[in-house]
Enzyme design. Structure first.
Site, short mmCIF file in Angstrom:
data_model
loop_
_atom_site.label_atom_id
_atom_site.label_comp_id
_atom_site.label_asym_id
_atom_site.label_seq_id
_atom_site.Cartn_x
_atom_site.Cartn_y
_atom_site.Cartn_z
CB VAL A 51 -0.96 0.01 1.22
CG1 VAL A 51 -1.75 1.32 1.28
CG2 VAL A 51 -1.91 -1.18 1.16
CB CYS A 52 4.08 2.00 1.72
SG CYS A 52 3.67 1.42 3.39
N PRO A 53 3.71 2.29 -1.43
CG PRO A 53 4.19 0.64 -3.01
CD PRO A 53 3.95 0.85 -1.54
CD GLU A 55 -0.78 5.44 2.36
OE1 GLU A 55 -1.72 5.92 3.00
OE2 GLU A 55 0.18 4.86 2.89
CB ILE A 56 5.22 7.17 -1.23
CG1 ILE A 56 5.25 6.79 0.25
CG2 ILE A 56 6.45 8.01 -1.59
CD1 ILE A 56 6.27 5.72 0.59
#
EC number: 1.11.1.24
Length: 199
Positions: A51-53, A55-56
């Site tokens: 999920v992190c990439p 958002e970033i």
């Protein structure tokens, strides 16, 4: 060790200093570097995850919209600056970030995550915290998501716009307010103008 949150809405945001990856290089970054600007500070669990990439990259791709509002966006995880750089140097099609328009801060000591109340102590990682800090260094908004759900860049942008509007005009923003929408004069008599129009 118990997490003691030092971040409280309406109070000065906890000061920090951390090594960040900025434009592919390592740089020391402090909250005080951004005095006079709004800051969106967002925490994410770990580099090289799923999920992190999303958002970033979403925040990075829209960094110019935040800059137009005199606002900087900073990402933070418990990974080192070396891991951040390796992830940035990994192509997006391979789960990497590619070049970014926002700094990524390293919180290897977990002090920043602890001070902001997002440290998931049993795993040593950060929850998905998002903090809006105004130009005076005051914390204006906090959102903390559990690990599996990402955040909305649109909502972060709207919150910055709403707080800036209220700061400038002294009126308050109703639910779902967007720039150009009606606001409310914060007193009993004048607020009736808004309520009579919208009910």
């Amino acid at each position: 060790m118990a997490c003691v949150c030092k971040a409280h809405v309406g109070k000065p945001a906890p000061e920090f200093q951390a090594t960040a990856v900025v434009d592919g290089a390592f740089k020391e970054v402090k909250l005080s570097d951004y005095k006079g600007k709004y800051v969106v500070l967002f925490f994410y669990p770990l580099d090289f995850t799923f999920v992190c990439p999303t958002e970033i990259v979403a925040f990075s791709d829209r960094a110019a919209e935040f800059h137009k509002l005199n606002c900087e966006v900073l990402g933070v995880s418990v990974d080192s600056q070396f891991t951040h750089l390796a992830w940035i140097n990994t192509p997006r099609k391979e789960g990497g970030l590619g070049p970014l328009n926002i700094p990524l801060l390293a919180d290897v000591t977990r002090k920043l995550s602890s001070d902001y109340g997002v440290l998931k102590e049993d795993e040593g990682i950060a929850y998905r915290g998002l903090f809006v800090i105004d130009g005076k260094g005051v914390l204006r908004q906090v959102t903390i998501n559990d690990l599996p759900v990402g955040r909305s860049v649109d909502e972060a942008l709207r919150l910055v716009q709403a707080f800036q509007y209220t700061d400038e005009h002294g009126e308050v923003c109703p639910a779902g307010w967007t720039p150009g929408s009606d606001t409310i004069k914060p007193n009993v008599d004048d607020s009736k103008e808004y309520f009579s129009k919208h009910n």
